[in-house]
Design an enzyme around this catalytic site. Structure first.
Site, PDB file in Angstrom:
ATOM      1  N   SER A  86      42.376  26.852 -73.858  1.00 34.67           N
ATOM      2  CA  SER A  86      42.735  27.644 -74.993  1.00 34.67           C
ATOM      3  C   SER A  86      43.536  27.069 -76.278  1.00 34.67           C
ATOM      4  O   SER A  86      43.072  25.772 -76.557  1.00 34.67           O
ATOM      5  CB  SER A  86      43.529  29.071 -74.403  1.00 34.67           C
ATOM      6  OG  SER A  86      42.845  29.549 -73.540  1.00 34.67           O
ATOM      7  N   HIS A 126      37.909  29.020 -75.082  1.00 38.39           N
ATOM      8  CA  HIS A 126      37.406  30.502 -75.015  1.00 38.39           C
ATOM      9  C   HIS A 126      38.003  31.108 -76.395  1.00 38.39           C
ATOM     10  O   HIS A 126      38.653  30.475 -77.115  1.00 38.39           O
ATOM     11  CB  HIS A 126      37.853  31.100 -73.874  1.00 38.39           C
ATOM     12  CG  HIS A 126      39.297  31.475 -73.833  1.00 38.39           C
ATOM     13  ND1 HIS A 126      39.987  32.437 -72.821  1.00 38.39           N
ATOM     14  CD2 HIS A 126      40.413  31.111 -74.450  1.00 38.39           C
ATOM     15  CE1 HIS A 126      41.269  32.429 -73.082  1.00 38.39           C
ATOM     16  NE2 HIS A 126      41.699  31.505 -73.865  1.00 38.39           N
TER      17      HIS A 126
END
Length: 388
Positions: free
Chosen positions: A109, A132
């Site tokens: 992330s 993501h």
């Protein structure tokens, strides 16, 4: 003033399992006469309000940095607050070539965005990079929720820009699709995409019960990698009594061939570099690796050259939208040319007869003869006016 919302790019947070040590900076003084040692930094936790706050981390890093030494940063983090992560990413970019970031376990992330702020990013071959979409907890009226959705879209665009600063050959739509799907990248895959500069030999991964719980909340975590982390937390079985076995003569093991991992890594990097130079995206890199099996340098170069030819054929045919699928299929330029011809015929809306006139039973049409035309004009001039 605090923001009315916080945007996250990480797994659902769990209770911090490792005490209050969010990050560590090792500022060792060199021995007399020795060269200055790199400033060693470890980011081994979440980013933001429950972990490594950008304001605290960057303040301490500035105090330890003399502006001259190299800085080595190890990352093992599942991400966290987007804005704290962007602040660290931008600070890392300003450090330039003095900074090397190393992924010690996982950079997921916003932690992957932080890692991509380094001029040089390296990954041991048993580590992972994950990207993501950002997310937030939302509450309020309909207009509030619409505004928050718009902010999430803008935040995603910012993250895509960060990745493309590191890997300019990757397309925006390609990255957006990868973020939609929560994509986990091995070191070799990240190298092929241009997100990583070098793949190193494996190191022991850092793990803890808290991080394992957070990993379980993420989508698409590769099972082998999750299992390798889980094994460090498995209960220790009680020792069994030792019984002296009968002596066994072990056969002499056959010599094993030298590992070809360095050669494969070099060919993967070559594929990424050639595709980037030719303006091909990350999908083309993956296709080259798949269809050439990285068998040799010649195979990689021929594979990239074929994909450039396929892309150019699509441009000439005014069908650039077919380029991605033809390249992904690994189709040869000749086969792609035939496929494009079929598509052009279908778009024309009629069936074309490509037989020779004799085969079709149709006599070829005779065009005008310039000599006959000139003779007819002269004859017309010689006729009297009343004869017309």
């Amino acid at each position: 003033m605090n923001r009315p919302y916080r945007i996250y790019n990480m797994a659902t947070p769990s209770a911090h399992p490792d005490g209050d040590s969010w990050f560590r900076i090792k500022n060792a003084a060199p021995a007399e006469g020795a060269t200055a040692q790199p400033l060693e930094v470890e980011l081994y936790d979440g980013i933001g309000n429950w972990g490594i706050r950008a304001a605290d981390f960057l303040r301490e890093l500035r105090e330890a940095d003399d502006g001259q030494r190299e800085i080595h940063v190890g990352i093992n983090s599942l991400g966290g607050d987007v804005f704290d992560g962007l602040a660290i990413h931008n600070f890392f970019r300003r450090l330039g070539n003095r900074l090397t970031v190393r992924v010690d376990g996982v950079a997921a992330s916003i932690a992957s965005v932080i890692a991509c702020g380094a001029a040089r990013l390296v990954m041991p071959d048993n580590t992972m990079l994950m990207i993501h979409n950002p997310w937030l907890w939302a509450g309020g009226e309909a207009e509030d929720l619409r505004n928050m959705a718009d902010m999430l879209d803008k935040s995603k665009a910012n993250l895509i820009a960060c990745y493309r600063n590191k890997a300019p050959g990757m397309g925006e739509q390609e990255l957006s699709d990868m973020m939609d799907e929560t994509t986990w990248l091995s070191a070799q895959e990240a190298l092929a995409l241009g997100l990583v500069d070098e793949v190193l030999g494996g190191v022991a991964m850092q793990a803890s019960a808290g991080r394992l719980a957070s990993l379980g909340r993420l989508q698409n975590v590769p099972a082998p990698w999750l299992a390798s982390v889980s094994a460090k937390n498995a209960p220790i079985e009680p020792a069994k009594p030792v019984v002296d076995p009968e002596p066994v003569v072990e056969p002499t093991p056959a010599p094993q061939p030298a590992s070809d991992a360095p050669a494969v890594a070099a060919l993967a990097k070559l594929a990424a570099q050639l595709c980037n130079a030719a303006g091909l995206d990350g999908q083309a890199v993956e296709s080259v690796m798949t269809h050439t099996a990285l068998a040799s340098e010649k195979a990689v170069r021929d594979g990239v050259a074929n994909m450039v030819a396929v892309r150019d054929l699509c441009k000439v045919a005014k069908l650039p939208e077919m380029s991605a699928s033809l390249i992904a299929s690994g189709m040869s330029a000749d086969a792609a040319r035939a496929r494009l011809f079929d598509k052009l015929v279908a778009n024309a809306g009629e069936e074309l007869d490509n037989r020779l006139p004799e085969e079709a039973g149709v006599a070829p049409k005779k065009g005008p003869n310039p000599v006959d035309v000139y003779a007819n004009r002269r004859a017309a001039k010689r006729q009297p006016a009343n004869s017309r």
